[in-house]
Design a protein around this motif. Structure first.
Motif, PDB file in Angstrom:
ATOM      1  N   ALA A 139       0.818  -1.212   0.000  1.00 16.83           N
ATOM      2  CA  ALA A 139       0.000   0.000   0.000  1.00 16.83           C
ATOM      3  C   ALA A 139       0.855   1.266   0.000  1.00 16.83           C
ATOM      4  O   ALA A 139       0.504   2.252  -0.666  1.00 16.83           O
ATOM      5  CB  ALA A 139      -0.949  -0.007   1.192  1.00 16.83           C
ATOM      6  N   GLU A 140       1.964   1.258   0.725  1.00 16.10           N
ATOM      7  CA  GLU A 140       2.840   2.443   0.769  1.00 16.10           C
ATOM      8  C   GLU A 140       3.384   2.778  -0.610  1.00 16.10           C
ATOM      9  O   GLU A 140       3.498   3.952  -0.973  1.00 16.10           O
ATOM     10  CB  GLU A 140       4.004   2.201   1.735  1.00 16.10           C
ATOM     11  N   LYS A 183       0.524   4.219  -2.795  1.00 15.61           N
ATOM     12  CA  LYS A 183       0.252   5.600  -2.393  1.00 15.61           C
ATOM     13  C   LYS A 183       1.310   6.547  -2.957  1.00 15.61           C
ATOM     14  O   LYS A 183       0.986   7.605  -3.490  1.00 15.61           O
ATOM     15  CB  LYS A 183       0.201   5.699  -0.868  1.00 15.61           C
ATOM     16  N   GLU A 184       2.564   6.160  -2.850  1.00 16.90           N
ATOM     17  CA  GLU A 184       3.674   6.986  -3.351  1.00 16.90           C
ATOM     18  C   GLU A 184       3.558   7.196  -4.867  1.00 16.90           C
ATOM     19  O   GLU A 184       3.859   8.275  -5.379  1.00 16.90           O
ATOM     20  CB  GLU A 184       5.010   6.327  -3.012  1.00 16.90           C
ATOM     21  N   GLY A 193       0.763   7.149  -6.551  1.00 18.12           N
ATOM     22  CA  GLY A 193      -0.516   7.747  -6.908  1.00 18.12           C
ATOM     23  C   GLY A 193      -1.391   6.778  -7.685  1.00 18.12           C
ATOM     24  O   GLY A 193      -2.272   7.184  -8.434  1.00 18.12           O
ATOM     25  N   LYS A 228      -4.238   3.983  -8.401  1.00 20.08           N
ATOM     26  CA  LYS A 228      -5.596   3.693  -7.936  1.00 20.08           C
ATOM     27  C   LYS A 228      -6.080   2.446  -8.665  1.00 20.08           C
ATOM     28  O   LYS A 228      -5.453   2.018  -9.631  1.00 20.08           O
ATOM     29  CB  LYS A 228      -6.501   4.884  -8.240  1.00 20.08           C
ATOM     30  N   THR A 254       0.379   6.572 -14.365  1.00 20.73           N
ATOM     31  CA  THR A 254      -0.563   7.384 -13.593  1.00 20.73           C
ATOM     32  C   THR A 254      -0.865   8.727 -14.247  1.00 20.73           C
ATOM     33  O   THR A 254      -1.713   9.468 -13.759  1.00 20.73           O
ATOM     34  CB  THR A 254      -0.030   7.632 -12.175  1.00 20.73           C
TER      35      THR A 254
END
Length: 73
Positions: free
Chosen positions: A16-17, A20-21, A23, A25, A46
């Motif tokens: 997950a980290e 998130k870094e 971006g 989805k 992204t």
């Protein structure tokens, strides 16, 4: 450093980290490349062309229209 295991179904879970870094989805495409030394490079796609629009500024404020570019095709 993060570590994941390959599942019996052949899938990898991205921490997950990291998502998130990046971006990333749900639905974000990932591109995988194998380098000459055997290492793997993964890129999350992204950004779209719309995200990049306006990023480059014309030199000295000078712009060129599509019509002016057409003769160079």
């Amino acid at each position: 450093m993060h570590e994941t295991l390959l599942s019996e179904q052949g899938t990898l879970q991205v921490p997950a980290e990291i998502l998130k870094e990046l971006g990333a989805k749900p639905g974000t495409p990932f591109r995988w490349f194998i380098r000459g030394d055997g290492s793997v490079y993964v890129r999350a796609k992204t950004k779209t062309l719309d995200d990049l629009m306006g990023m480059l500024k014309p030199r000295n404020g000078k712009t060129v229209s599509i019509e002016d570019m057409n003769p160079f095709r």
